[in-house]
Scaffold this motif. Structure first.
Motif, PDB file in Angstrom:
ATOM      1  N   ARG A  85       0.824  -1.215   0.000  1.00  0.00           N
ATOM      2  CA  ARG A  85       0.000   0.000   0.000  1.00  0.00           C
ATOM      3  C   ARG A  85       0.854   1.259   0.000  1.00  0.00           C
ATOM      4  O   ARG A  85       0.574   2.225  -0.709  1.00  0.00           O
ATOM      5  CB  ARG A  85      -0.910   0.040   1.225  1.00  0.00           C
ATOM      6  CG  ARG A  85      -2.050  -0.916   1.193  1.00  0.00           C
ATOM      7  CD  ARG A  85      -2.862  -0.773   2.454  1.00  0.00           C
ATOM      8  NE  ARG A  85      -3.893  -1.790   2.534  1.00  0.00           N
ATOM      9  CZ  ARG A  85      -4.861  -1.786   3.416  1.00  0.00           C
ATOM     10  NH1 ARG A  85      -4.942  -0.819   4.309  1.00  0.00           N
ATOM     11  NH2 ARG A  85      -5.765  -2.744   3.435  1.00  0.00           N
ATOM     12  N   LEU A  86       1.912   1.248   0.819  1.00  0.00           N
ATOM     13  CA  LEU A  86       2.768   2.427   0.911  1.00  0.00           C
ATOM     14  C   LEU A  86       3.559   2.647  -0.372  1.00  0.00           C
ATOM     15  O   LEU A  86       3.772   3.790  -0.790  1.00  0.00           O
ATOM     16  CB  LEU A  86       3.697   2.320   2.118  1.00  0.00           C
ATOM     17  CG  LEU A  86       3.005   2.440   3.470  1.00  0.00           C
ATOM     18  CD1 LEU A  86       3.988   2.149   4.604  1.00  0.00           C
ATOM     19  CD2 LEU A  86       2.367   3.811   3.645  1.00  0.00           C
ATOM     20  N   GLU A 136       3.463   5.870  -2.610  1.00  0.00           N
ATOM     21  CA  GLU A 136       4.702   6.525  -3.018  1.00  0.00           C
ATOM     22  C   GLU A 136       4.669   6.839  -4.517  1.00  0.00           C
ATOM     23  O   GLU A 136       5.045   7.937  -4.947  1.00  0.00           O
ATOM     24  CB  GLU A 136       5.892   5.626  -2.692  1.00  0.00           C
ATOM     25  CG  GLU A 136       7.238   6.182  -3.111  1.00  0.00           C
ATOM     26  CD  GLU A 136       8.369   5.207  -2.842  1.00  0.00           C
ATOM     27  OE1 GLU A 136       9.463   5.702  -2.485  1.00  0.00           O
ATOM     28  OE2 GLU A 136       8.189   3.984  -2.995  1.00  0.00           O
ATOM     29  N   ILE A 186      -2.276   6.358   2.848  1.00  0.00           N
ATOM     30  CA  ILE A 186      -1.387   6.386   4.015  1.00  0.00           C
ATOM     31  C   ILE A 186      -2.177   6.191   5.306  1.00  0.00           C
ATOM     32  O   ILE A 186      -1.766   5.434   6.196  1.00  0.00           O
ATOM     33  CB  ILE A 186      -0.563   7.690   4.040  1.00  0.00           C
ATOM     34  CG1 ILE A 186       0.437   7.671   2.878  1.00  0.00           C
ATOM     35  CG2 ILE A 186       0.160   7.864   5.370  1.00  0.00           C
ATOM     36  CD1 ILE A 186       1.138   8.984   2.639  1.00  0.00           C
ATOM     37  N   ALA A 209      -3.043   2.554   5.594  1.00  0.00           N
ATOM     38  CA  ALA A 209      -1.870   1.763   5.960  1.00  0.00           C
ATOM     39  C   ALA A 209      -1.575   1.921   7.452  1.00  0.00           C
ATOM     40  O   ALA A 209      -1.294   0.941   8.155  1.00  0.00           O
ATOM     41  CB  ALA A 209      -0.663   2.177   5.125  1.00  0.00           C
ATOM     42  N   LYS A 210      -1.655   3.148   7.938  1.00  0.00           N
ATOM     43  CA  LYS A 210      -1.418   3.403   9.370  1.00  0.00           C
ATOM     44  C   LYS A 210      -2.445   2.681  10.226  1.00  0.00           C
ATOM     45  O   LYS A 210      -2.103   2.040  11.222  1.00  0.00           O
ATOM     46  CB  LYS A 210      -1.457   4.909   9.651  1.00  0.00           C
ATOM     47  CG  LYS A 210      -1.239   5.249  11.125  1.00  0.00           C
ATOM     48  CD  LYS A 210      -1.428   6.721  11.381  1.00  0.00           C
ATOM     49  CE  LYS A 210      -2.900   7.017  11.475  1.00  0.00           C
ATOM     50  NZ  LYS A 210      -3.240   8.328  12.011  1.00  0.00           N
TER      51      LYS A 210
END
Length: 95
Positions: free
Chosen positions: A19-20, A24, A54, A57-58
């Motif tokens: 995901r990150l 990106e 993001i 993901a967090k």
């Protein structure tokens, strides 16, 4: 970080990394959009997508960590004693 300890990994880490990396890539395209003078509305939409990726993901990282650490710390509990732990794990979904 102490290099003598074992890596701290969870089952969701590969998905979080995926995901990150996707976020990106989107962020790099946003930078290119800004540099090439694309319309602000288009840039804002892309930034919103990056931000959402993001945040998700967090959230996944925190929920998985809490689930793992709570189970490890609390251990097996009888069903009647698990309610507050289960509620805590559920409420983290609203972070």
């Amino acid at each position: 970080m102490d290099t003598m300890t074992e890596p701290h990994t969870h089952a969701t880490h590969p998905e979080i990394v995926k995901r990150l990396k996707r976020a990106e890539g989107h962020l790099k395209s946003v930078i290119t959009m800004i540099e090439s003078g694309k319309p602000c509305l288009d840039i804002a939409q892309q930034l919103s997508a990056v931000e959402k990726a993001i945040v998700n993901a967090k959230r996944t990282l925190i929920q998985d960590h809490l689930d793992h650490c709570l189970e490890e710390t609390v251990g097996a509990l009888p069903r009647d004693k698990r309610q507050s732990i289960d509620e805590f794990k559920t409420i983290t979904k609203y972070l």
